[in-house]
Scaffold this active site. Structure first.
Site, PDB file in Angstrom:
ATOM      1  CD  GLU A   1      -2.999  -1.187   2.267  1.00  0.00           C
ATOM      2  OE1 GLU A   1      -4.341  -1.481   2.132  1.00  0.00           O
ATOM      3  OE2 GLU A   1      -2.675  -0.445   3.188  1.00  0.00           O
TER       4      GLU A   1
ATOM      5  CB  CYS B   1       3.110   7.320   3.290  1.00  0.00           C
ATOM      6  SG  CYS B   1       3.641   6.212   4.485  1.00  0.00           S
TER       7      CYS B   1
ATOM      8  CB  CYS C   1       6.884  -5.244   9.183  1.00  0.00           C
ATOM      9  SG  CYS C   1       8.052  -4.281  10.005  1.00  0.00           S
TER      10      CYS C   1
ATOM     11  CB  CYS D   1       5.633  -2.061  16.083  1.00  0.00           C
ATOM     12  SG  CYS D   1       7.117  -1.623  15.970  1.00  0.00           S
TER      13      CYS D   1
ATOM     14  CB  CYS E   1       2.699  -0.836  13.720  1.00  0.00           C
ATOM     15  SG  CYS E   1       2.640  -0.669  11.970  1.00  0.00           S
TER      16      CYS E   1
ATOM     17  CD  GLU F   1      13.666  -0.320  10.105  1.00  0.00           C
ATOM     18  OE1 GLU F   1      14.280   0.547   9.698  1.00  0.00           O
ATOM     19  OE2 GLU F   1      12.697   0.137  11.167  1.00  0.00           O
TER      20      GLU F   1
ATOM     21  CG  LEU G   1      11.404   7.452  21.411  1.00  0.00           C
ATOM     22  CD1 LEU G   1      12.732   6.665  21.511  1.00  0.00           C
ATOM     23  CD2 LEU G   1      11.809   8.758  21.935  1.00  0.00           C
TER      24      LEU G   1
ATOM     25  CG  ASN H   1      -4.227   6.896  13.083  1.00  0.00           C
ATOM     26  OD1 ASN H   1      -4.844   7.823  13.235  1.00  0.00           O
ATOM     27  ND2 ASN H   1      -2.970   7.007  12.797  1.00  0.00           N
TER      28      ASN H   1
ATOM     29  CB  CYS I   1       0.392   7.329  11.240  1.00  0.00           C
ATOM     30  SG  CYS I   1       1.969   6.706  12.046  1.00  0.00           S
TER      31      CYS I   1
END
Length: 406
Positions: free
Chosen positions: A120, A133, A140, A144, A147, A205, A259, A335, A378
């Site tokens: 995407e 973006c 990935c 996380c 995410c 990443e 972070l 989000n 995001c």
């Protein structure tokens, strides 16, 4: 189109679902193009000139075929067309948010014995600029916990061709290339809405696909082609500490750090990579980032999670951690996505957090959520082949002519 439902998915014309047997010139560096020309017998004394011509047509003019390269001889155009293509991915779906954000689901043909893959790419129009973006991997490895992309396993790295192609496709859809002023089907944006900024914040990443990302961004920032200033390109990493110095030295774009926590125990949970490269090592790498200055500040991304990382004490510790680093802190309201265990911090809490950071002398803008209704915000990107329900998937496949499922 704005205002349609999130699953309002449209087929886009001129799809290319099957990989051409010929190699693609898309994404090639100048050295790559030179080697390609030598392979078809171009004399060495002509190589530099021919590279410049191809670079101009592929990256500045954005033409999809050799026939349009009017200052290249017909004989050479015929040879190029016989041996190469200027590859484009299939645009499987395009969604438009109520706020004008656009998300494309792109399908790339198989590599070797592999299968087609989907990523995407998101375009965010803002006053005075348009930000694209871009994804660097299919899925990935970092998992996380906040995410959505992290819930999809890594399929493979994208090639430099596939990374550059995302930029080219976006510019084509937005009517952003010179040859497209009257192109049928181009979506011409309002004044000022063109791809002026790139953020490597899509799926994956970037530093775990270092070589391809480096080469793609050097193509994107070349002043005679796509011509995006390195100060308008931001590479975001979750903290692959050993590769941060190389990113500064070999790529030279702006740097962003995901972070999201100021204590190792919490960051271990939110960003599991922290178990390998803890906060102290990450801060040391940031302080040593090549070219770091007030003009080239590092952006620290901090997602605001209710009751998790959003207290005034967290804000004060963030200020302490960043002391001495030219920095900006992007506060990102969380989000939501289906199945997430987190909630977004209350607005008053976010403003209190921002006030603490601002008083310490750091800019701390609160990022306006964009594209939430189409899961383009995001942390929400995930390929539709993984996300869509079976019924929705079958409907999508019928629209695109029964293409193979991933």
């Amino acid at each position: 189109m704005p205002g349609r439902e999130a699953l309002d998915i449209m087929k886009v014309a001129e799809a290319q679902p099957v990989r051409d047997a010929k190699p693609s010139l898309m994404g090639m560096t100048r050295d790559d193009l030179a080697d390609a020309l030598r392979s078809i017998g171009i004399e060495e004394r002509q190589v530099r000139m021919r590279v410049a011509q191809l670079w101009h047509w592929i990256y500045l003019r954005g033409v999809p075929s050799f026939e349009r390269m009017t200052n290249v001889s017909k004989d050479l155009r015929a040879v190029l067309a016989e041996r190469f293509v200027i590859g484009r991915p299939e645009i499987v779906a395009e969604q438009v948010s109520v706020d004008g954000t656009r998300k494309w689901l792109l399908r790339f043909p198989p590599r070797g014995a592999g299968r087609p893959v989907e990523v995407e790419t998101v375009y965010i129009p803002e006053e005075g600029r348009g930000t694209l973006c871009v994804s660097s991997q299919v899925g990935c490895t970092l998992t996380c916990s906040f995410c959505h992309t992290g819930t999809q396993k890594l399929v493979r790295n994208l090639t430099k061709e596939e990374i550059v192609a995302q930029i080219v496709v976006a510019r084509e859809r937005l009517g952003d290339f010179p040859h497209m002023s009257a192109e049928p089907g181009a979506i011409v944006p309002r004044e000022g809405r063109f791809v002026s900024n790139i953020v490597m914040m899509g799926m994956g990443e970037p530093l775990y696909n270092f070589d391809a990302v480096r080469d793609a961004l050097l193509v994107a920032s070349d002043g005679e082609g796509l011509s995006l200033s390195k100060r308008r390109i931001t590479l975001s990493t979750s903290g692959v500490v050993p590769l941060i110095p190389r990113a500064g030295a070999e790529i030279g774009t702006m740097l962003a750090i995901s972070l999201h926590a100021v204590r190792d125990d919490l960051r271990d949970e939110l960003v599991p990579l922290n178990r390998k490269y803890p906060i102290a090592a990450l801060m040391e790498a940031c302080r040593a980032y090549p070219g770091l200055s007030n003009a080239r500040r590092i952006t620290f991304e901090y997602v605001m999670l209710k009751g998790v990382n959003d207290s005034p004490a967290d804000a004060r510790e963030l200020v302490r951690l960043l002391r001495g680093i030219p920095a900006k802190i992007n506060l990102i309201p969380f989000n939501p996505w289906p199945g997430s265990a987190y909630a977004c911090s209350d607005w008053d809490t976010i403003e209190t957090f921002a006030e603490v950071v601002n008083r310490a002398g750091y800019a701390s803008p609160i990022r306006t959520p964009r594209g939430r209704d189409i899961l383009a915000a995001c942390g929400q990107l995930k390929s539709a082949s993984e996300r869509l329900k079976v019924r929705e998937r079958l409907a999508l496949e019928a629209m695109i002519g029964g293409a193979d499922e991933d």
